[in-house]
Each structure stands twice: as structure tokens, then as C-alpha cells.
Design a protein around this motif. Structure first.
Motif, PDB file in Angstrom:
ATOM      1  N   LYS A  84     -14.164  18.745  53.141  1.00 40.21           N
ATOM      2  CA  LYS A  84     -15.577  19.074  52.945  1.00 40.21           C
ATOM      3  C   LYS A  84     -15.834  19.890  51.666  1.00 40.21           C
ATOM      4  CE  LYS A  84     -15.769  23.122  55.976  1.00 40.21           C
ATOM      5  NZ  LYS A  84     -16.371  23.665  57.191  1.00 40.21           N
ATOM      6  N   ARG A  85     -14.784  20.417  51.043  1.00 42.60           N
ATOM      7  CA  ARG A  85     -14.961  21.211  49.820  1.00 42.60           C
ATOM      8  C   ARG A  85     -14.578  20.449  48.546  1.00 42.60           C
ATOM      9  NH1 ARG A  85     -13.358  24.645  53.990  1.00 42.60           N
ATOM     10  NH2 ARG A  85     -14.512  26.605  54.118  1.00 42.60           N
ATOM     11  N   LYS A  86     -13.958  19.302  48.704  1.00 44.86           N
ATOM     12  CA  LYS A  86     -13.430  18.562  47.562  1.00 44.86           C
ATOM     13  C   LYS A  86     -14.527  18.181  46.563  1.00 44.86           C
ATOM     14  CE  LYS A  86     -10.435  14.773  46.272  1.00 44.86           C
ATOM     15  NZ  LYS A  86      -9.518  13.734  46.726  1.00 44.86           N
ATOM     16  N   LYS A  87     -15.624  17.653  47.027  1.00 49.70           N
ATOM     17  CA  LYS A  87     -16.701  17.219  46.139  1.00 49.70           C
ATOM     18  C   LYS A  87     -17.311  18.403  45.391  1.00 49.70           C
ATOM     19  CE  LYS A  87     -20.900  14.470  46.007  1.00 49.70           C
ATOM     20  NZ  LYS A  87     -21.868  13.686  46.777  1.00 49.70           N
ATOM     21  N   SER A  88     -17.534  19.506  46.084  1.00 51.52           N
ATOM     22  CA  SER A  88     -18.134  20.685  45.447  1.00 51.52           C
ATOM     23  C   SER A  88     -17.228  21.286  44.375  1.00 51.52           C
ATOM     24  CB  SER A  88     -18.435  21.757  46.493  1.00 51.52           C
ATOM     25  OG  SER A  88     -19.394  21.313  47.403  1.00 51.52           O
ATOM     26  N   ALA A  89     -15.922  21.237  44.596  1.00 45.96           N
ATOM     27  CA  ALA A  89     -14.982  21.825  43.634  1.00 45.96           C
ATOM     28  C   ALA A  89     -14.762  20.930  42.418  1.00 45.96           C
ATOM     29  CB  ALA A  89     -13.653  22.114  44.316  1.00 45.96           C
ATOM     30  N   GLY A  90     -14.991  19.653  42.551  1.00 46.87           N
ATOM     31  CA  GLY A  90     -14.844  18.734  41.421  1.00 46.87           C
ATOM     32  C   GLY A  90     -13.479  18.835  40.760  1.00 46.87           C
ATOM     33  N   SER A  91     -13.475  19.039  39.444  1.00 45.50           N
ATOM     34  CA  SER A  91     -12.212  19.098  38.698  1.00 45.50           C
ATOM     35  C   SER A  91     -11.408  20.367  38.990  1.00 45.50           C
ATOM     36  CB  SER A  91     -12.475  18.994  37.196  1.00 45.50           C
ATOM     37  OG  SER A  91     -13.223  20.111  36.750  1.00 45.50           O
TER      38      SER A  91
END
Length: 96
Positions: A84-91
Motif C-alpha cells: 500500500k506504500r509502494k505507489k506513494s514512495a515512487g522511486s
């Protein structure tokens, strides 16, 4: 009989606490970089104790080595919170 039962309970509790301590630990954090001001949100794996203070000490050193300053640790969590945090953290997902 009581001693055997209590011994069994202690052994059971110690055995169950082992896997929880061995689980992966991650932290999401906010960091900044100097002039011009850059901010980022990221997710990083934490080695050692899974607490905000331990994560803060560890990540501050890693980020400083790359020219970033840790602003704060948002939370610490297990591998179940990664998706659930992968998209928000991006690169910055598991970058540091």
C-alpha cells in the motif's frame, strides 16, 4: 504439576515471540535536501530493532550519506504494509 504447566507456558510464549522478532521491518519516512529545497517520501528496510527511534538513527545515517536529511519517521511496519506504500514512495521505494 503446576510447575510443569508454568514451564510449558513459558516455553510456548518464548517460542511464539521468536518469529515476530525475526520478521522484516520497514519504515516510511520524509526527508529533505538543501538548495534548492527538495522533499521526498520513502520506504526503507530497517535492520535491527523495529521501532521509530531505531529506524530514525539508522535511516538518518543512510540518507545523510546521500545528501539528504531525515525529517521524520512516519511509521514502522512489517512486510504486509509494503504494497500500500509502494505507489506513494515512487522511486524512493526501498531506495535507501
Amino acid at each position: 504439576m503446576k510447575h510443569i504447566f508454568l514451564s510449558f507456558c513459558v516455553i510456548l510464549l518464548v517460542g511464539l515471540s521468536g518469529p515476530a522478532m525475526a520478521a522484516d521491518c520497514f519504515a516510511d519516512y520524509k526527508a529533505k535536501q538543501g538548495n534548492p529545497l527538495k522533499l521526498h517520501y520513502g520506504v526503507a528496510k530497517v535492520n535491527g530493532q523495529c521501532s521509530k527511534s531505531a529506524a530514525s538513527n539508522e535511516l538518518a545515517q543512510r540518507l545523510n550519506a546521500q545528501g539528504w536529511t531525515l525529517l521524520n519517521i512516519v511509521s514502522v511496519f512489517g512486510s504486509d504494509g509494503l504494497a500500500k506504500r509502494k505507489k506513494s514512495a515512487g522511486s524512493n521505494y526501498l531506495r535507501f
